[in-house]
Write a protein that holds these residues in place. Structure first.
Motif, PDB file in Angstrom:
ATOM      1  N   SER A 101       0.705  -1.404   0.048  1.00 32.46           N
ATOM      2  CA  SER A 101       0.042   0.197  -0.158  1.00 32.46           C
ATOM      3  C   SER A 101       0.991   1.307  -0.192  1.00 32.46           C
ATOM      4  O   SER A 101       0.486   2.212  -0.821  1.00 32.46           O
ATOM      5  CB  SER A 101      -0.930  -0.072   1.097  1.00 32.46           C
ATOM      6  N   ALA A 102       2.068   1.193   0.804  1.00 33.20           N
ATOM      7  CA  ALA A 102       2.881   2.480   0.899  1.00 33.20           C
ATOM      8  C   ALA A 102       3.384   2.793  -0.527  1.00 33.20           C
ATOM      9  O   ALA A 102       3.690   3.840  -1.142  1.00 33.20           O
ATOM     10  CB  ALA A 102       3.973   2.229   1.791  1.00 33.20           C
ATOM     11  N   GLU A 103       3.832   1.810  -1.185  1.00 32.83           N
ATOM     12  CA  GLU A 103       4.584   1.666  -2.670  1.00 32.83           C
ATOM     13  C   GLU A 103       3.315   2.272  -3.497  1.00 32.83           C
ATOM     14  O   GLU A 103       3.785   3.320  -4.447  1.00 32.83           O
ATOM     15  CB  GLU A 103       4.955   0.379  -3.113  1.00 32.83           C
ATOM     16  N   LYS A 104       2.222   1.858  -3.612  1.00 37.18           N
ATOM     17  CA  LYS A 104       1.129   2.264  -4.463  1.00 37.18           C
ATOM     18  C   LYS A 104       0.812   3.649  -4.162  1.00 37.18           C
ATOM     19  O   LYS A 104       0.677   4.356  -5.001  1.00 37.18           O
ATOM     20  CB  LYS A 104      -0.091   1.265  -4.075  1.00 37.18           C
ATOM     21  N   LEU A 105       0.815   4.027  -3.083  1.00 39.20           N
ATOM     22  CA  LEU A 105       0.586   5.699  -2.816  1.00 39.20           C
ATOM     23  C   LEU A 105       1.447   6.393  -3.410  1.00 39.20           C
ATOM     24  O   LEU A 105       1.461   7.645  -4.087  1.00 39.20           O
ATOM     25  CB  LEU A 105       0.474   6.182  -1.441  1.00 39.20           C
ATOM     26  N   LYS A 106       2.915   5.932  -3.409  1.00 38.64           N
ATOM     27  CA  LYS A 106       3.857   6.926  -3.964  1.00 38.64           C
ATOM     28  C   LYS A 106       3.727   6.810  -5.444  1.00 38.64           C
ATOM     29  O   LYS A 106       4.322   7.696  -6.010  1.00 38.64           O
ATOM     30  CB  LYS A 106       5.255   6.387  -3.563  1.00 38.64           C
ATOM     31  N   ILE A 107       3.746   5.410  -6.046  1.00 42.44           N
ATOM     32  CA  ILE A 107       3.478   5.563  -7.457  1.00 42.44           C
ATOM     33  C   ILE A 107       2.345   6.266  -8.040  1.00 42.44           C
ATOM     34  O   ILE A 107       2.310   6.917  -8.951  1.00 42.44           O
ATOM     35  CB  ILE A 107       3.177   4.103  -7.748  1.00 42.44           C
ATOM     36  N   GLY A 108       1.261   6.256  -7.341  1.00 40.03           N
ATOM     37  CA  GLY A 108      -0.299   7.026  -7.714  1.00 40.03           C
ATOM     38  C   GLY A 108       0.226   8.441  -7.741  1.00 40.03           C
ATOM     39  O   GLY A 108      -0.217   9.273  -8.567  1.00 40.03           O
ATOM     40  N   ALA A 109       0.755   8.848  -6.689  1.00 32.88           N
ATOM     41  CA  ALA A 109       1.100  10.369  -6.639  1.00 32.88           C
ATOM     42  C   ALA A 109       2.243  10.605  -7.645  1.00 32.88           C
ATOM     43  O   ALA A 109       1.999  11.886  -8.455  1.00 32.88           O
ATOM     44  CB  ALA A 109       1.944  10.682  -5.385  1.00 32.88           C
ATOM     45  N   GLU A 123       5.974   4.165 -20.914  1.00 29.53           N
ATOM     46  CA  GLU A 123       6.726   4.430 -19.456  1.00 29.53           C
ATOM     47  C   GLU A 123       6.253   3.518 -18.416  1.00 29.53           C
ATOM     48  O   GLU A 123       4.933   3.149 -18.323  1.00 29.53           O
ATOM     49  CB  GLU A 123       6.439   5.951 -19.020  1.00 29.53           C
ATOM     50  N   ILE A 124       6.932   3.413 -17.543  1.00 31.56           N
ATOM     51  CA  ILE A 124       6.492   2.428 -16.344  1.00 31.56           C
ATOM     52  C   ILE A 124       7.023   3.225 -15.119  1.00 31.56           C
ATOM     53  O   ILE A 124       7.860   3.821 -14.842  1.00 31.56           O
ATOM     54  CB  ILE A 124       7.280   1.165 -16.411  1.00 31.56           C
ATOM     55  N   ILE A 125       6.103   3.502 -13.945  1.00 36.33           N
ATOM     56  CA  ILE A 125       6.229   4.164 -12.704  1.00 36.33           C
ATOM     57  C   ILE A 125       6.134   3.015 -11.887  1.00 36.33           C
ATOM     58  O   ILE A 125       4.981   2.193 -11.559  1.00 36.33           O
ATOM     59  CB  ILE A 125       5.084   5.207 -12.593  1.00 36.33           C
ATOM     60  N   THR A 126       7.180   2.656 -10.839  1.00 41.02           N
ATOM     61  CA  THR A 126       7.124   1.590  -9.989  1.00 41.02           C
ATOM     62  C   THR A 126       7.949   2.028  -8.884  1.00 41.02           C
ATOM     63  O   THR A 126       8.572   3.053  -8.859  1.00 41.02           O
ATOM     64  CB  THR A 126       7.849   0.373 -10.797  1.00 41.02           C
ATOM     65  N   ASP A 127       8.252   1.345  -7.975  1.00 40.27           N
ATOM     66  CA  ASP A 127       8.859   1.633  -6.644  1.00 40.27           C
ATOM     67  C   ASP A 127      10.421   1.293  -6.829  1.00 40.27           C
ATOM     68  O   ASP A 127      10.707   0.417  -7.824  1.00 40.27           O
ATOM     69  CB  ASP A 127       8.361   1.122  -5.442  1.00 40.27           C
ATOM     70  N   ASN A 128      11.294   1.734  -5.828  1.00 42.04           N
ATOM     71  CA  ASN A 128      12.712   1.509  -5.847  1.00 42.04           C
ATOM     72  C   ASN A 128      13.072   0.135  -5.587  1.00 42.04           C
ATOM     73  O   ASN A 128      14.358  -0.077  -5.383  1.00 42.04           O
ATOM     74  CB  ASN A 128      13.395   2.749  -5.221  1.00 42.04           C
ATOM     75  N   GLY A 129      12.215  -0.823  -5.404  1.00 40.32           N
ATOM     76  CA  GLY A 129      12.490  -2.106  -5.197  1.00 40.32           C
ATOM     77  C   GLY A 129      12.765  -2.851  -6.701  1.00 40.32           C
ATOM     78  O   GLY A 129      13.224  -4.090  -6.388  1.00 40.32           O
ATOM     79  N   LEU A 130      12.689  -2.320  -7.465  1.00 39.48           N
ATOM     80  CA  LEU A 130      12.862  -2.896  -8.749  1.00 39.48           C
ATOM     81  C   LEU A 130      14.504  -3.080  -8.910  1.00 39.48           C
ATOM     82  O   LEU A 130      15.139  -2.116  -8.840  1.00 39.48           O
ATOM     83  CB  LEU A 130      12.412  -2.063 -10.006  1.00 39.48           C
ATOM     84  N   ALA A 131      14.874  -4.180  -9.308  1.00 41.48           N
ATOM     85  CA  ALA A 131      16.441  -4.543  -9.506  1.00 41.48           C
ATOM     86  C   ALA A 131      16.854  -3.539 -10.709  1.00 41.48           C
ATOM     87  O   ALA A 131      16.365  -3.459 -11.654  1.00 41.48           O
ATOM     88  CB  ALA A 131      16.438  -5.841  -9.791  1.00 41.48           C
TER      89      ALA A 131
END
Length: 254
Positions: free
Chosen positions: A77-85, A229-237
């Motif tokens: 949920s925290a990652e999704k909030l950042k991605i959505g913003a 484009e892809i917007i994702t969190d910084n957990g991506l390798a």
């Protein structure tokens, strides 16, 4: 490295470090044939050490499962909030956009603070309900068969309505991203509607958390070469970021 035990240990070490391995890379690193590597991967999969994928293997189960939207909303949920913003910042004054279904696009809807008027076409009921209280957002809710697990519509009625419009951006949520196979969702009908949405949009922006990478759903939406484009969190390798950018896909990490 001809000793099977040593090869297997090397493969498991690599998959533990990277999360996935590629057959051709292993052939080069271990100096054996692709037939040998595929046999090694099958044996390791039979022992439940990994999951084979097209052209390699992964540590996590690559098959996306269909879950209720209220259950999926609690995941990352925290990652999704950042991605959505971050996605909301791409919306321009007086824009016209398409929003697909999913919990990450719901986070986008919650982050939208439009400048000027905004037209939003969506298949997702929860997105429409989130935006309906904005006085300067005009919401066009697509109609059709209600898919309960995603609180969204699918089917030919929704697809026919789309033919009358053209939007600047399409924000797409997915269930799986496999760099070789492409983007997928757990529903074949939803995948077809998503393709129609892409066809009437100038730009396709995928918004998904990093756990979706290396997974596949039942319905293929498109190949990686069809998105912008892809917007994702910084957990991506980092190696996945490099591969995506080499394909011409812009990657935004949050």
């Amino acid at each position: 490295m001809s000793n099977p035990t040593e090869r297997h240990q090397y493969i498991l070490n690599q998959i533990q470090q990277k999360g996935n391995v590629n057959v051709l890379d292993l052939c080069s690193e271990l100096e054996v044939s692709s037939v040998t590597i595929r046999k090694d991967l099958k044996l390791l999969e039979d022992k439940n050490f990994l999951f084979r994928t097209h052209g390699g293997a992964t540590q996590s189960n690559p098959y996306a499962t269909d879950r209720p939207v209220n259950e999926k909303e609690k995941l990352q949920s925290a990652e999704k909030l950042k991605i959505g913003a971050a996605a909301a910042k791409l919306i321009q004054p007086d824009d016209s956009i398409l929003i697909a279904s999913g919990t990450t696009v719901l986070s986008l809807a919650r982050s939208i603070q439009p400048i000027g008027n905004l037209i939003v076409i969506t298949s997702a009921l929860n997105v429409a309900l989130e935006l309906i209280n904005h006085q300067n957002i005009e919401v066009l809710q697509l109609g059709g068969i209600l898919r309960k697990s995603s609180s969204s519509v699918i089917g030919p009625y929704a697809e026919r309505i789309l033919a009358d419009f053209f939007c600047s951006k399409f924000f797409l949520g997915i269930d799986g991203i496999d760099l070789e196979f492409g983007l997928t969702t757990t529903s074949a009908m939803e995948a077809h509607l998503n393709r129609q949405m892409m066809a009437v949009s100038q730009k396709t922006i995928v918004i998904a958390d990093s756990t979706k990478f290396g997974k596949r759903g039942f319905g293929k939406i498109c190949g990686m070469d069809e998105i912008d484009e892809i917007i994702t969190d910084n957990g991506l390798a980092p190696h996945l970021v490099e591969q995506l950018e080499a394909m011409g896909v812009k990657v935004t990490l949050v």
